[in-house]
Design a protein around this motif. Structure first.
Motif, mmCIF file in Angstrom:
data_model
loop_
_atom_site.group_PDB
_atom_site.id
_atom_site.type_symbol
_atom_site.label_atom_id
_atom_site.label_comp_id
_atom_site.label_asym_id
_atom_site.label_seq_id
_atom_site.Cartn_x
_atom_site.Cartn_y
_atom_site.Cartn_z
ATOM 1 N N TYR A 206 0.856 -1.191 0.000
ATOM 2 C CA TYR A 206 0.000 0.000 0.000
ATOM 3 C C TYR A 206 0.887 1.235 0.000
ATOM 4 C CZ TYR A 206 -4.612 2.084 0.889
ATOM 5 O OH TYR A 206 -5.803 2.745 0.785
ATOM 6 N N VAL A 207 0.899 1.976 -1.091
ATOM 7 C CA VAL A 207 1.855 3.052 -1.291
ATOM 8 C C VAL A 207 1.149 4.288 -1.848
ATOM 9 C CG1 VAL A 207 3.785 1.467 -1.706
ATOM 10 C CG2 VAL A 207 2.388 2.242 -3.638
ATOM 11 N N TYR A 208 1.901 5.369 -1.905
ATOM 12 C CA TYR A 208 1.396 6.587 -2.537
ATOM 13 C C TYR A 208 1.708 6.547 -4.028
ATOM 14 C CZ TYR A 208 0.871 11.462 -3.886
ATOM 15 O OH TYR A 208 0.497 12.613 -4.527
ATOM 16 N N ILE A 209 0.672 6.663 -4.854
ATOM 17 C CA ILE A 209 0.856 6.752 -6.302
ATOM 18 C C ILE A 209 1.043 8.220 -6.636
ATOM 19 C CG2 ILE A 209 -0.062 6.135 -8.563
ATOM 20 C CD1 ILE A 209 0.322 3.722 -6.745
ATOM 21 N N PRO A 210 2.247 8.660 -6.997
ATOM 22 C CA PRO A 210 2.504 10.093 -7.194
ATOM 23 C C PRO A 210 1.503 10.742 -8.147
ATOM 24 C CG PRO A 210 4.561 8.901 -7.201
ATOM 25 C CD PRO A 210 3.462 7.855 -7.199
ATOM 26 N N ASP A 211 1.011 11.897 -7.725
ATOM 27 C CA ASP A 211 0.039 12.679 -8.485
ATOM 28 C C ASP A 211 -1.365 12.087 -8.394
ATOM 29 O OD1 ASP A 211 -0.335 15.054 -9.811
ATOM 30 O OD2 ASP A 211 -0.053 14.215 -11.809
ATOM 31 N N PHE A 212 -1.536 11.014 -7.591
ATOM 32 C CA PHE A 212 -2.848 10.404 -7.442
ATOM 33 C C PHE A 212 -3.200 10.311 -5.952
ATOM 34 C CE2 PHE A 212 -1.797 9.405 -11.732
ATOM 35 C CZ PHE A 212 -3.007 9.324 -12.408
ATOM 36 N N TRP A 213 -3.150 9.119 -5.388
ATOM 37 C CA TRP A 213 -3.608 8.886 -4.023
ATOM 38 C C TRP A 213 -2.968 7.614 -3.492
ATOM 39 C CZ3 TRP A 213 -7.488 9.806 -7.896
ATOM 40 C CH2 TRP A 213 -7.768 8.675 -8.681
ATOM 41 N N MET A 214 -3.324 7.236 -2.270
ATOM 42 C CA MET A 214 -2.836 5.992 -1.701
ATOM 43 C C MET A 214 -3.544 4.812 -2.357
ATOM 44 S SD MET A 214 -0.550 6.855 0.557
ATOM 45 C CE MET A 214 -0.370 5.281 1.391
ATOM 46 N N THR A 240 6.358 5.703 -8.930
ATOM 47 C CA THR A 240 5.866 5.081 -7.698
ATOM 48 C C THR A 240 6.986 4.366 -6.948
ATOM 49 O OG1 THR A 240 3.651 4.804 -8.645
ATOM 50 C CG2 THR A 240 4.220 3.414 -6.766
ATOM 51 N N LEU A 241 7.809 3.606 -7.682
ATOM 52 C CA LEU A 241 8.919 2.898 -7.042
ATOM 53 C C LEU A 241 9.972 3.870 -6.529
ATOM 54 C CD1 LEU A 241 9.392 -0.135 -9.483
ATOM 55 C CD2 LEU A 241 8.159 -0.060 -7.309
#
Length: 527
Positions: A206-214, A240-241
């Motif tokens: 469960y990570v932060y997708i840059p420019d989007f959301w968790m 993301t990585l």
């Protein structure tokens, strides 16, 4: 006929297969879910606009204090939530970006033959795009008053001239409007030694997708394509990585369902060391329309493309972390089979004709360099790493999704080791050769032990045992008395009792140690 023999047509198909395999990491090509290749795009370093997601309600989850705070209550990782987002007519408002075109692949058909098949028809036709250098784009996270996100982690240091490639595989189908990238394997190639390191990323991280959301990491590829992210799915995976794990990805490779099965079958199949008993439904119905249970007992098993895919995807009797280890085993098996074929002189002729079987931003010159690395690579210099249960915390999202929260304090040293040079603690093992005897009636158990030795960095050779009724596993030490060496490590590794460690100094023996597999050998420790 032996599955590794054949006439000119079969030899030509195997040339093709190694050309494809070499297009990843020095002879390693893999996608091990039921996946189709989607299209990437061009990644730019221009700051990206903030997407406006469909309307959602948010709640604040209650969690222990951790570096990673969780996302909104509507939870885009939940399958139902994802479907509603994809089907929604309210799409994120973003500044115009180059869009990627996805050409659906035909529905895969099963071929249950164990013999190598002819070159499969291409199923991936999109033009791949080039990833820009792995530099984190300046992003202002999309945060609601109830959705805190983590800060970006430091970028891991990689050796000079190292090449980092992410291998992707998704469960996309031609008639689906949502999919997940259930295979994310990061491969670091260090040409100088040479050495290769493979790091598995759990699909449920469960990570932060840059420019989007968790979200789960396996949603990033879909978001990149659906929302016309610059560079599409591969670019968003790259970001993301980099943001969450500090991994700088240089290139990507995608292999779809038919492409994976075709590569394995063209090679004449692969031999995979099965350390743990595996039982699961076979994905193809029998003549009665039933899905039979397939069982693999410990040992080395020859597998065609469909069996290798089943082996890599099975979850019925094992964990998601064990499945990732099996994915790495299939990668290694493809590489072992491919490297024995002298394909390098013919790569230029084969590249233009057959590169459509994979989607990648690697060019022919990159493939030639990686193939040269593959031919020099020794088994003990292939390292495998996984983000495992000890690196994460299990958590249930407000919508009921089961995910893993990354524990950065535990993950950071793992990523640093995987992406860094071969550690000195492992290098010393390459100086030792262990001869392995099978002292049991269990066929190929000696090969299972040799596989574990190679994975730990030791050299290993298979010897002929003097008998097959050893009750206990033994270690015979041929090194000079008092030299020390690897005896204590091998004793710990194979759980050998002190009375079964035998000192027999003999400088004339080619190996420093002999490992005799006995009836008490545990084939599945820690797998």
């Amino acid at each position: 006929m032996d599955r590794r023999e054949g006439g000119p047509a079969m030899r030509r198909r195997r040339w093709i297969a190694l050309a494809l395999v070499a297009s990843t990491v020095g002879g390693i090509a893999f996608g091990c879910s039921v996946f189709d290749g989607a299209v990437g795009g061009t990644l730019t370093s221009t700051p990206m606009g903030t997407p406006v997601p469909p309307e959602r309600a948010f709640t604040t989850p209650s969690l222990p204090s951790m570096r990673l705070a969780m996302a909104d209550a509507s939870d885009p990782t939940h399958p139902a939530a994802a479907r509603s987002q994809v089907a929604s007519t309210s799409t994120p408002t973003r500044r115009p970006r180059p869009t990627s075109t996805v050409t659906p692949s035909p529905t895969p058909t099963s071929t249950r033959t164990r013999t190598p098949t002819a070159t499969p028809s291409p199923t991936v036709t999109p033009t791949p795009f080039i990833l820009n250098p792995p530099v984190l784009i300046g992003v202002t996270p999309t945060v609601s008053d109830t959705t805190p996100v983590p800060t970006a982690v430091p970028v891991v240091q990689v050796p000079p001239k190292a090449i980092t490639i992410v291998l992707l595989g998704s469960d996309r189908r031609p008639d689906w409007n949502e999919w997940h990238t259930d295979v994310v394997q990061v491969v670091s190639v260090q040409p100088a030694m040479p050495a290769v390191s493979i790091l598995s990323i759990p699909r449920d991280l469960y990570v932060y997708i840059p420019d989007f959301w968790m979200s789960r990491v396996n949603f990033a590829d879909m978001y990149g394509d659906l929302y016309s992210y610059e560079g599409g799915g591969p670019a968003l995976i790259q970001q993301t990585l980099l943001y969450n794990l500090g991994i700088p990805v240089d290139h990507y490779v995608r292999v779809d369902f038919d492409g994976f099965i075709g590569i394995v079958n063209i090679l004449g199949g692969v031999d995979i060391p099965v350390h743990c008993r595996l039982e699961d439904h076979w994905p193809y119905p029998d003549e009665n329309g039933d899905y039979p249970i397939k069982v693999l007992e410990p040992g080395v098993h020859p597998m065609d493309g469909e069996t290798a895919l089943w082996y890599a995807r099975s979850r019925k009797t094992s964990s998601v972390f064990a499945r990732e280890r099996r994915q790495q085993q299939v990668l290694e098996a493809i590489w072992r089979q491919a490297r024995s074929l002298d394909v390098l002189p013919r790569l230029p002729q084969l590249w233009d004709q057959y590169r459509h079987m994979v989607v990648t931003d690697l060019h022919l010159v990159d493939v030639l360099r990686l193939a040269e690395v593959a031919l020099r690579l020794d088994s003990q210099n292939v390292r495998t790493h996984s983000i495992g249960y000890q690196h994460v915390t299990s958590w249930t999202t407000p919508k009921g999704g089961n995910v893993f929260l990354p524990n950065w304090e535990m993950i950071e040293p793992l990523v640093a080791e995987a992406m860094g040079p071969v550690p000195a603690a492992r290098t010393w093992r390459t100086t030792y050769t262990i001869e392995v005897w099978n002292g049991t009636d269990n066929a190929t158990w000696d090969q299972l032990a040799a596989d574990r030795l190679w994975s730990s960095g030791f050299g290993a050779v298979i010897g002929e045992s003097d008998r097959r009724d050893y009750p206990h596993t033994q270690l015979v030490d041929f090194t000079p008395t008092g030299q020390g060496g690897a005896a204590s490590y091998l004793q710990w590794m194979f759980k050998i009792s002190p009375e079964n460690v035998i000192a027999a100094p003999d400088p004339q023996i080619g190996a420093q140690y002999r490992l005799i597999i006995g009836a008490d050998y545990q084939t599945c420790p820690g797998f």
